[in-house]
Enzyme design. Structure first.
Site, PDB file in Angstrom:
ATOM      1  N   LYS A 168       2.452  -3.339   7.270  1.00 46.32           N
ATOM      2  CA  LYS A 168       2.646  -3.485   5.811  1.00 46.32           C
ATOM      3  C   LYS A 168       4.061  -3.043   5.444  1.00 46.32           C
ATOM      4  O   LYS A 168       4.728  -3.674   4.610  1.00 46.32           O
ATOM      5  CB  LYS A 168       1.611  -2.662   5.036  1.00 46.32           C
ATOM      6  CG  LYS A 168       0.185  -3.176   5.097  1.00 46.32           C
ATOM      7  CD  LYS A 168       0.007  -4.573   4.527  1.00 46.32           C
ATOM      8  CE  LYS A 168       0.172  -4.634   3.021  1.00 46.32           C
ATOM      9  NZ  LYS A 168      -0.146  -6.006   2.501  1.00 46.32           N
ATOM     10  N   TYR A 210      -1.607  -0.753  11.203  1.00 45.55           N
ATOM     11  CA  TYR A 210      -1.774  -1.394   9.893  1.00 45.55           C
ATOM     12  C   TYR A 210      -0.618  -1.053   8.964  1.00 45.55           C
ATOM     13  O   TYR A 210       0.069  -1.933   8.433  1.00 45.55           O
ATOM     14  CB  TYR A 210      -3.108  -0.977   9.242  1.00 45.55           C
ATOM     15  CG  TYR A 210      -3.153  -1.252   7.757  1.00 45.55           C
ATOM     16  CD1 TYR A 210      -3.145  -2.557   7.263  1.00 45.55           C
ATOM     17  CD2 TYR A 210      -3.172  -0.199   6.825  1.00 45.55           C
ATOM     18  CE1 TYR A 210      -3.161  -2.805   5.895  1.00 45.55           C
ATOM     19  CE2 TYR A 210      -3.184  -0.442   5.463  1.00 45.55           C
ATOM     20  CZ  TYR A 210      -3.176  -1.752   5.007  1.00 45.55           C
ATOM     21  OH  TYR A 210      -3.178  -1.995   3.662  1.00 45.55           O
ATOM     22  N   THR A 261       0.823  -1.217   0.000  1.00 45.08           N
ATOM     23  CA  THR A 261       0.000   0.000   0.000  1.00 45.08           C
ATOM     24  C   THR A 261       0.853   1.262   0.000  1.00 45.08           C
ATOM     25  O   THR A 261       1.989   1.240   0.485  1.00 45.08           O
ATOM     26  CB  THR A 261      -0.899  -0.017   1.261  1.00 45.08           C
ATOM     27  OG1 THR A 261      -1.503   1.263   1.433  1.00 45.08           O
ATOM     28  CG2 THR A 261      -0.091  -0.311   2.534  1.00 45.08           C
ATOM     29  N   ASP A 262       0.269   2.352  -0.476  1.00 43.75           N
ATOM     30  CA  ASP A 262       0.980   3.644  -0.420  1.00 43.75           C
ATOM     31  C   ASP A 262       1.109   4.154   1.016  1.00 43.75           C
ATOM     32  O   ASP A 262       1.886   5.066   1.286  1.00 43.75           O
ATOM     33  CB  ASP A 262       0.274   4.689  -1.303  1.00 43.75           C
ATOM     34  CG  ASP A 262      -1.179   4.942  -0.938  1.00 43.75           C
ATOM     35  OD1 ASP A 262      -1.689   4.311   0.004  1.00 43.75           O
ATOM     36  OD2 ASP A 262      -1.814   5.780  -1.612  1.00 43.75           O
ATOM     37  N   GLU A 263       0.341   3.559   1.946  1.00 46.40           N
ATOM     38  CA  GLU A 263       0.373   4.056   3.327  1.00 46.40           C
ATOM     39  C   GLU A 263       1.720   3.838   4.004  1.00 46.40           C
ATOM     40  O   GLU A 263       1.987   4.421   5.052  1.00 46.40           O
ATOM     41  CB  GLU A 263      -0.725   3.390   4.157  1.00 46.40           C
ATOM     42  CG  GLU A 263      -2.100   3.728   3.646  1.00 46.40           C
ATOM     43  CD  GLU A 263      -3.191   3.300   4.611  1.00 46.40           C
ATOM     44  OE1 GLU A 263      -2.909   3.120   5.810  1.00 46.40           O
ATOM     45  OE2 GLU A 263      -4.334   3.152   4.149  1.00 46.40           O
TER      46      GLU A 263
HETATM   47  P1  NAD Z   1      -9.567  -7.434   2.562  1.00 46.15           P
HETATM   48  O1  NAD Z   1      -9.547  -7.200   4.034  1.00 46.15           O
HETATM   49  O2  NAD Z   1     -10.816  -7.167   1.797  1.00 46.15           O
HETATM   50  O3  NAD Z   1      -9.137  -8.941   2.242  1.00 46.15           O
HETATM   51  C1  NAD Z   1      -8.123  -9.606   2.929  1.00 46.15           C
HETATM   52  C2  NAD Z   1      -8.280 -11.094   2.660  1.00 46.15           C
HETATM   53  O4  NAD Z   1      -7.185 -11.785   3.309  1.00 46.15           O
HETATM   54  C3  NAD Z   1      -9.569 -11.688   3.230  1.00 46.15           C
HETATM   55  O5  NAD Z   1     -10.163 -12.543   2.273  1.00 46.15           O
HETATM   56  C4  NAD Z   1      -9.104 -12.477   4.455  1.00 46.15           C
HETATM   57  O6  NAD Z   1      -9.928 -13.598   4.754  1.00 46.15           O
HETATM   58  C5  NAD Z   1      -7.703 -12.896   4.024  1.00 46.15           C
HETATM   59  N1  NAD Z   1      -6.814 -13.161   5.173  1.00 46.15           N
HETATM   60  C6  NAD Z   1      -6.609 -12.363   6.246  1.00 46.15           C
HETATM   61  N2  NAD Z   1      -5.730 -12.957   7.092  1.00 46.15           N
HETATM   62  C7  NAD Z   1      -5.354 -14.120   6.523  1.00 46.15           C
HETATM   63  C8  NAD Z   1      -4.462 -15.166   6.883  1.00 46.15           C
HETATM   64  N3  NAD Z   1      -3.769 -15.111   8.049  1.00 46.15           N
HETATM   65  N4  NAD Z   1      -4.298 -16.212   6.061  1.00 46.15           N
HETATM   66  C9  NAD Z   1      -5.002 -16.283   4.890  1.00 46.15           C
HETATM   67  N5  NAD Z   1      -5.875 -15.336   4.494  1.00 46.15           N
HETATM   68  C10 NAD Z   1      -6.055 -14.261   5.297  1.00 46.15           C
HETATM   69  O7  NAD Z   1      -8.356  -6.561   1.998  1.00 46.15           O
HETATM   70  P2  NAD Z   1      -8.175  -5.861   0.585  1.00 46.15           P
HETATM   71  O8  NAD Z   1      -8.686  -4.479   0.677  1.00 46.15           O
HETATM   72  O9  NAD Z   1      -8.657  -6.762  -0.487  1.00 46.15           O
HETATM   73  O10 NAD Z   1      -6.580  -5.768   0.532  1.00 46.15           O
HETATM   74  C11 NAD Z   1      -5.823  -6.831  -0.024  1.00 46.15           C
HETATM   75  C12 NAD Z   1      -4.364  -6.441  -0.045  1.00 46.15           C
HETATM   76  O11 NAD Z   1      -4.191  -5.246  -0.779  1.00 46.15           O
HETATM   77  C13 NAD Z   1      -3.769  -6.166   1.339  1.00 46.15           C
HETATM   78  O12 NAD Z   1      -2.459  -6.672   1.374  1.00 46.15           O
HETATM   79  C14 NAD Z   1      -3.761  -4.657   1.446  1.00 46.15           C
HETATM   80  O13 NAD Z   1      -2.730  -4.199   2.303  1.00 46.15           O
HETATM   81  C15 NAD Z   1      -3.506  -4.270   0.008  1.00 46.15           C
HETATM   82  N6  NAD Z   1      -3.978  -2.957  -0.418  1.00 46.15           N
HETATM   83  C16 NAD Z   1      -5.288  -2.606  -0.249  1.00 46.15           C
HETATM   84  C17 NAD Z   1      -5.756  -1.371  -0.709  1.00 46.15           C
HETATM   85  C18 NAD Z   1      -7.196  -0.960  -0.573  1.00 46.15           C
HETATM   86  O14 NAD Z   1      -7.547   0.152  -0.930  1.00 46.15           O
HETATM   87  N7  NAD Z   1      -8.115  -1.808  -0.096  1.00 46.15           N
HETATM   88  C19 NAD Z   1      -4.855  -0.497  -1.320  1.00 46.15           C
HETATM   89  C20 NAD Z   1      -3.510  -0.885  -1.474  1.00 46.15           C
HETATM   90  C21 NAD Z   1      -3.103  -2.120  -1.019  1.00 46.15           C
HETATM   91  O1  TDX Z   2     -16.705   6.038   7.962  1.00 49.26           O
HETATM   92  C1  TDX Z   2     -15.638   6.505   7.552  1.00 49.26           C
HETATM   93  N1  TDX Z   2     -15.525   7.864   7.414  1.00 49.26           N
HETATM   94  C2  TDX Z   2     -14.382   8.463   6.965  1.00 49.26           C
HETATM   95  O2  TDX Z   2     -14.331   9.704   6.859  1.00 49.26           O
HETATM   96  C3  TDX Z   2     -14.502   5.671   7.193  1.00 49.26           C
HETATM   97  C4  TDX Z   2     -14.601   4.188   7.335  1.00 49.26           C
HETATM   98  C5  TDX Z   2     -13.371   6.302   6.715  1.00 49.26           C
HETATM   99  N2  TDX Z   2     -13.296   7.644   6.613  1.00 49.26           N
HETATM  100  C6  TDX Z   2     -12.089   8.268   6.032  1.00 49.26           C
HETATM  101  C7  TDX Z   2     -10.772   7.783   6.558  1.00 49.26           C
HETATM  102  C8  TDX Z   2      -9.856   7.925   5.341  1.00 49.26           C
HETATM  103  O3  TDX Z   2      -9.392   9.277   5.257  1.00 49.26           O
HETATM  104  O4  TDX Z   2     -12.091   7.905   4.639  1.00 49.26           O
HETATM  105  C9  TDX Z   2     -10.773   7.658   4.158  1.00 49.26           C
HETATM  106  C10 TDX Z   2     -10.672   6.230   3.628  1.00 49.26           C
HETATM  107  O5  TDX Z   2     -10.799   5.361   4.744  1.00 49.26           O
HETATM  108  P1  TDX Z   2     -10.639   3.758   4.584  1.00 49.26           P
HETATM  109  O6  TDX Z   2     -11.632   3.250   3.598  1.00 49.26           O
HETATM  110  O7  TDX Z   2     -10.647   3.177   5.951  1.00 49.26           O
HETATM  111  O8  TDX Z   2      -9.217   3.646   3.866  1.00 49.26           O
HETATM  112  P2  TDX Z   2      -7.720   4.056   4.305  1.00 49.26           P
HETATM  113  O9  TDX Z   2      -7.578   4.167   5.760  1.00 49.26           O
HETATM  114  O10 TDX Z   2      -7.342   5.238   3.448  1.00 49.26           O
HETATM  115  O11 TDX Z   2      -6.926   2.743   3.795  1.00 49.26           O
HETATM  116  C11 TDX Z   2      -7.303   2.096   2.570  1.00 49.26           C
HETATM  117  O12 TDX Z   2      -6.392   2.395   1.530  1.00 49.26           O
HETATM  118  C12 TDX Z   2      -5.093   1.889   1.645  1.00 49.26           C
HETATM  119  C13 TDX Z   2      -7.366   0.581   2.758  1.00 49.26           C
HETATM  120  O13 TDX Z   2      -8.272   0.281   3.805  1.00 49.26           O
HETATM  121  C14 TDX Z   2      -6.013   0.010   3.056  1.00 49.26           C
HETATM  122  O14 TDX Z   2      -6.085  -1.400   3.144  1.00 49.26           O
HETATM  123  C15 TDX Z   2      -5.080   0.397   1.942  1.00 49.26           C
HETATM  124  O15 TDX Z   2      -3.786   0.016   2.294  1.00 49.26           O
END
Ligand code: NAD
Ligand code: TDX
Length: 332
Positions: A152, A148, A121-123
């Site tokens: 990562k 988190y 992630t960019d975080e």
């Molecule tokens: P998510 O929470 O929707 O999915 C995570 C999945 O991993 C789930 O299916 C869960 O059951 C599985 N999991 C968790 N712990 C596990 C374990 N110990 N063994 C096997 N499986 C396990 O997350 P997401 O949003 O799909 O993110 C997926 C990946 O992408 C993560 O690595 C996250 O850091 C990265 N990422 C997410 C975003 C975003 O915006 N959501 C952005 C950049 C990177």
């Molecule tokens: O109810 C809400 N109200 C609100 O203002 C929630 C749930 C979030 N927020 C804000 C927090 C953040 O500034 O919205 C923005 C996005 O929040 P999230 O969806 O929780 O995302 P963020 O914390 O930015 O992280 C996401 O992007 C990077 C993913 O959850 C991560 O897994 C990924 O690494």
């Protein structure tokens, strides 16, 4: 025909990637997923059964992982605890999965000499000021803020060390915020859409000035497949689609697209340590590997996501009340 192992393939982005791979390649896919609260087997419904195998299990289970690596040609590692708000409440699962789980996979990659792509992630770069002209690039120093993002960041550094010390054939990608169907209702955009569907006012943390750089999950998947196929071993690629938006504008757009007044939302308690702004410069990926995003219109992508949540209530409804009870307990 390649045999791919996809960890976390029942989550939001992992399942999108599995759909993408099965429709764009001849690969066979094995999904390894623990099915935590965030995993949903139904996100893989309708895919060709002769090319998809599902294994429920933990990435930190070394014996299980070893057997699956022995049968695979390449691994794409999505599994993670992924939600910042949960990591502030209970960091432990983040250490177990993001750090120990990634370590377990890297040791198996080392033993089996297998191609490994790590999703991050960019975080990991921390945050930017609102008026900073800079964006994150591959050379930005790591500076994570939350449990988190620090786990990562730790997992990324483990991958780099296993490349350098043990010659593991790995690449890393760091992507910005994803949106699209099948995202858990704990996350910002699905939470607000499903709130409106349920007649609950959307909840904006603090003043809502925080900026996220939105990319459609389909574009993230096409970028990952590009890196898996053509990325240079040992390299990191940032993935982004020039989608910076502040949270307040996103909530207002959701309300407008759903036929509600643009100001029908509440300001709630801010997130502790809330990162102000993320912004990705994905020049390296575009120039070196020729990748381009397809979804350039956030409004139409968001409208499609709203339609999906409207027509797939059975997918998200079982999680909704528990998620809202958790947020309510924190004044959010
Ligand atoms: P998510 O929470 O929707 O999915 C995570 C999945 O991993 C789930 O299916 C869960 O059951 C599985 N999991 C968790 N712990 C596990 C374990 N110990 N063994 C096997 N499986 C396990 O997350 P997401 O949003 O799909 O993110 C997926 C990946 O992408 C993560 O690595 C996250 O850091 C990265 N990422 C997410 C975003 C975003 O915006 N959501 C952005 C950049 C990177
Ligand atoms: O109810 C809400 N109200 C609100 O203002 C929630 C749930 C979030 N927020 C804000 C927090 C953040 O500034 O919205 C923005 C996005 O929040 P999230 O969806 O929780 O995302 P963020 O914390 O930015 O992280 C996401 O992007 C990077 C993913 O959850 C991560 O897994 C990924 O690494």
């Amino acid at each position: 025909m390649r045999k791919l192992l996809v960890t976390g393939g029942a989550g939001f982005i992992g399942s999108n990637f599995v759909h993408h791979v099965l429709s764009h390649t001849d690969d066979h896919v094995t999904v390894l997923d623990k099915l935590t609260y965030a995993g949903n087997r139904a996100s893989l419904d309708g895919l060709p059964e002769d090319r998809l195998r599902f294994v429920q299990g933990d990435i930190a289970d070394a014996e299980l992982v070893d057997g699956l690596f022995a049968e695979s040609d390449a691994v794409v590692h999505y599994a993670a605890e992924s939600h910042n708000d949960n990591s502030l409440n209970d960091p432990r699962p983040f250490l177990d999965t993001n750090i120990v789980g990634t370590y377990t996979l890297l040791e198996a990659a080392r033993r089996h000499g297998i191609r490994f792509h790590h999703i991050s992630t960019d975080e990991v770069y921390g945050d930017l000021e609102l008026d900073d002209p800079a964006r994150f690039s591959e050379t930005t120093p790591y500076n994570p803020s939350s449990p988190y993002s620090s786990t990562k960041a730790g997992s990324d550094l483990l991958v780099r060390a296993w490349v350098r010390s043990f010659g593991v054939r790995a690449t890393i990608s760091n992507c910005s915020n994803n949106y699209g169907p099948y995202q858990h209702v704990e996350k910002f955009i699905p939470r607000q859409i499903t709130n409106v569907i349920r007649g609950i006012r959307p909840k904006l943390y603090g003043a809502g000035e925080n900026v996220r750089d939105w990319i459609h999950a389909d574009d993230h998947s096409s970028a990952v497949l590009t890196i898996l196929d053509r990325g240079e071993i040992g390299e990191t690629y940032l993935i982004g689609a020039d989608g910076e938006k502040d949270n307040k504008s996103v909530v207002e757009l959701i309300l407008e697209l759903m036929g509600e007044p643009r100001d029908a939302y509440d300001h709630v308690t801010d997130r502790a340590g809330h990162d102000m702004r993320y912004a990705i410069d994905s020049t390296k990926l575009r120039r070196e590997l020729g990748w381009e995003p397809r979804f350039r219109d956030f409004e139409s992508g968001l409208a499609a996501a709203i339609d999906w949540y409207r027509t797939n209530e059975a997918w998200w409804a079982p999680s909704k009340d528990g998620v809202e009870a958790f947020y309510a307990s924190k004044g959010q």
